[in-house]
Design an enzyme around this catalytic site. Structure first.
Site, PDB file in Angstrom:
ATOM      1  N   GLU A 131       0.801  -1.239   0.000  1.00  0.00           N
ATOM      2  CA  GLU A 131       0.000   0.000   0.000  1.00  0.00           C
ATOM      3  C   GLU A 131       0.833   1.289   0.000  1.00  0.00           C
ATOM      4  OE1 GLU A 131      -2.806  -0.397   3.246  1.00  0.00           O
ATOM      5  OE2 GLU A 131      -3.756  -2.150   2.341  1.00  0.00           O
ATOM      6  N   ASN A 172       2.122  -5.155  -3.182  1.00  0.00           N
ATOM      7  CA  ASN A 172       0.728  -5.521  -2.876  1.00  0.00           C
ATOM      8  C   ASN A 172      -0.089  -4.270  -2.558  1.00  0.00           C
ATOM      9  OD1 ASN A 172      -1.145  -7.787  -2.189  1.00  0.00           O
ATOM     10  ND2 ASN A 172      -1.044  -6.977  -0.099  1.00  0.00           N
ATOM     11  N   HIS A 208     -10.268  -6.170  -2.192  1.00  0.00           N
ATOM     12  CA  HIS A 208     -11.303  -5.942  -1.169  1.00  0.00           C
ATOM     13  C   HIS A 208     -12.447  -5.212  -1.865  1.00  0.00           C
ATOM     14  CE1 HIS A 208      -8.889  -7.414   2.099  1.00  0.00           C
ATOM     15  NE2 HIS A 208      -7.898  -6.608   1.786  1.00  0.00           N
ATOM     16  N   GLU A 238      -6.061 -10.866  -1.250  1.00  0.00           N
ATOM     17  CA  GLU A 238      -6.871 -10.636  -0.038  1.00  0.00           C
ATOM     18  C   GLU A 238      -8.358 -10.528  -0.378  1.00  0.00           C
ATOM     19  OE1 GLU A 238      -5.367  -7.317   2.291  1.00  0.00           O
ATOM     20  OE2 GLU A 238      -3.285  -7.840   1.872  1.00  0.00           O
ATOM     21  N   ASP A 240     -12.118 -10.340  -0.699  1.00  0.00           N
ATOM     22  CA  ASP A 240     -13.402 -10.456  -0.001  1.00  0.00           C
ATOM     23  C   ASP A 240     -14.355  -9.448  -0.646  1.00  0.00           C
ATOM     24  OD1 ASP A 240     -12.520  -8.056   1.258  1.00  0.00           O
ATOM     25  OD2 ASP A 240     -12.160  -9.030   3.186  1.00  0.00           O
TER      26      ASP A 240
HETATM   27  C1  XIL Z   1      -6.016  -6.442   8.378  1.00  0.00           C
HETATM   28  C2  XIL Z   1      -6.274  -7.610   9.312  1.00  0.00           C
HETATM   29  O1  XIL Z   1      -7.099  -8.548   8.658  1.00  0.00           O
HETATM   30  C3  XIL Z   1      -6.909  -7.112  10.592  1.00  0.00           C
HETATM   31  O2  XIL Z   1      -7.037  -8.178  11.517  1.00  0.00           O
HETATM   32  C4  XIL Z   1      -6.064  -6.002  11.185  1.00  0.00           C
HETATM   33  O3  XIL Z   1      -6.734  -5.462  12.325  1.00  0.00           O
HETATM   34  C5  XIL Z   1      -5.806  -4.901  10.184  1.00  0.00           C
HETATM   35  O4  XIL Z   1      -5.219  -5.470   9.018  1.00  0.00           O
HETATM   36  N1  XIL Z   1      -4.822  -4.743   3.708  1.00  0.00           N
HETATM   37  C6  XIL Z   1      -3.790  -5.556   4.145  1.00  0.00           C
HETATM   38  C7  XIL Z   1      -3.987  -6.425   5.324  1.00  0.00           C
HETATM   39  O5  XIL Z   1      -2.755  -5.630   3.474  1.00  0.00           O
HETATM   40  O6  XIL Z   1      -2.800  -6.579   6.070  1.00  0.00           O
HETATM   41  C8  XIL Z   1      -5.087  -5.918   6.220  1.00  0.00           C
HETATM   42  O7  XIL Z   1      -5.317  -6.894   7.237  1.00  0.00           O
HETATM   43  C9  XIL Z   1      -6.337  -5.624   5.427  1.00  0.00           C
HETATM   44  C10 XIL Z   1      -6.077  -4.574   4.392  1.00  0.00           C
END
Ligand code: XIL
Length: 317
Positions: A131, A172, A208, A238, A240
């Site tokens: 990020e 990422n 996401h 990641e 969802d």
């Molecule tokens: C999130 C975790 O799932 C949570 O448990 C934590 O509180 C915050 O981080 N992008 C990412 C992940 O790269 O590391 C994040 O994970 C979600 C967003």
């Protein structure tokens, strides 16, 4: 047939899931996490982050990360390692420190070297930088960028490569799954690292997404192609797809379509090596605590029962 066996059958490297240490006391949860028909790969959601691994400068704690890494090894699952450099979940000594370019580069290199060396041989890939971009494609004004400048990216990748020459090294981010300024920024990061003569192997697309406003399959596939044209692989890291609660049959049906389109984009992209969902059950999703009023983002519900989204993924593979 499960999600991972279906993915491997079409020559993907894995289908996997994020997980986290607190959930591992839930035996019903762990039984499914260990099911390699569905999950051939896992990612620790928190326990390899900087605050977890180096809470005090140059004192490293790998206990929780090792629990996940050992579980992957015991199950014969690949491990995506996550992450080395991010602006979030940093310990106080980093965020409140007084840094110069020179001292911060030294701390960055020490962190990466120690963590990558500890997990050497255990990770399929490392998310080296997470990020780094604003939505408009400019660099986020993180401590890393404001103190070191854009050189922190090639420095991070070069340091990781020196510690483990076999592991895949990824950039990422989120909102880089469809064309636009931020995706262009991610392509520029690949070119930047390459311009230093430093290894970068992949771009991780967090994915996401939101039910009903997930980018189309063709949009996601063409954006994946823009990365692979640079000579790197891509992975969905990641995934969802959240909704405003309460869920309805219509939302669950749209979610099935949205999962299917995203997985389908990876399926039709040769350089898309795998897909990771950001935990498999709504019971342990990060979404409700982060996005107020939203949830039900995972393919299994909070009772660990498969939702239509599961079928959407399986039929797309
Ligand atoms: C999130 C975790 O799932 C949570 O448990 C934590 O509180 C915050 O981080 N992008 C990412 C992940 O790269 O590391 C994040 O994970 C979600 C967003």
């Amino acid at each position: 047939d499960g999600l991972n066996t279906a993915a491997v059958a079409i020559r993907k490297t894995y289908f996997g899931t994020g997980t986290d240490n607190p959930e591992l006391t839930d035996t019903a949860y762990v039984t499914q996490l260990n099911n390699t028909a569905d999950f051939g790969q896992i990612t620790p959601g928190n326990s390899q982050k900087w605050d977890a691994t180096e809470p005090t400068q140059n004192t490293f704690t790998f206990t929780n990360g090792d629990v996940i890494a050992d579980l992957a090894e015991a199950n014969g699952q690949k491990l995506r390692c996550h992450n080395l450099v991010w602006h979030n979940q940093l310990p106080n000594w980093v965020t409140s420190g007084t840094w110069t370019n020179e001292t911060l580069v030294a701390a960055l290199k020490n962190h990466i070297t120690k963590v990558v060396t500890h997990y050497k041989g255990q990770c399929y890939a490392w998310d080296v930088v997470n990020e780094a971009l604003n939505e408009d494609g400019t660099y986020r004004e993180s401590l890393w960028y404001t103190t070191i400048g854009e050189a922190y990216l090639p420095i991070a990748f070069a340091t990781a490569a020196a510690a483990d020459s076999d592991v895949k090294l990824y950039y990422n981010d989120y909102n880089i799954e469809y064309s636009g300024a931020k995706a262009t920024g991610a392509q520029n990061i690949v070119k930047l690292v390459q311009s230093y003569g430093v290894k970068i192997d992949g771009v991780g697309l967090q994915a996401h997404f939101i039910v009903g406003s997930t980018p189309s399959k063709s949009s996601q596939a063409s954006t994946m192609a823009a990365y692979t044209a640079l000579g790197v692989e891509v992975a969905i890291t990641e995934l969802d797809i959240r909704m405003t609660l309460p869920s309805t049959q219509a939302l669950l049906s749209q979610q099935q379509t949205d999962y299917s389109n995203t997985v389908g984009a990876c399926v039709e992209t040769e350089g898309c090596v795998g897909i990771t969902i950001w935990d498999w059950t709504d019971k342990y999703s990060w979404v409700p605590s982060t996005f107020s009023g939203q949830g039900d983002a995972c393919p299994w519900d909070e009772n660990l029962v498969k939702k239509p989204a599961y079928t959407g993924i399986l039929t797309a593979l």
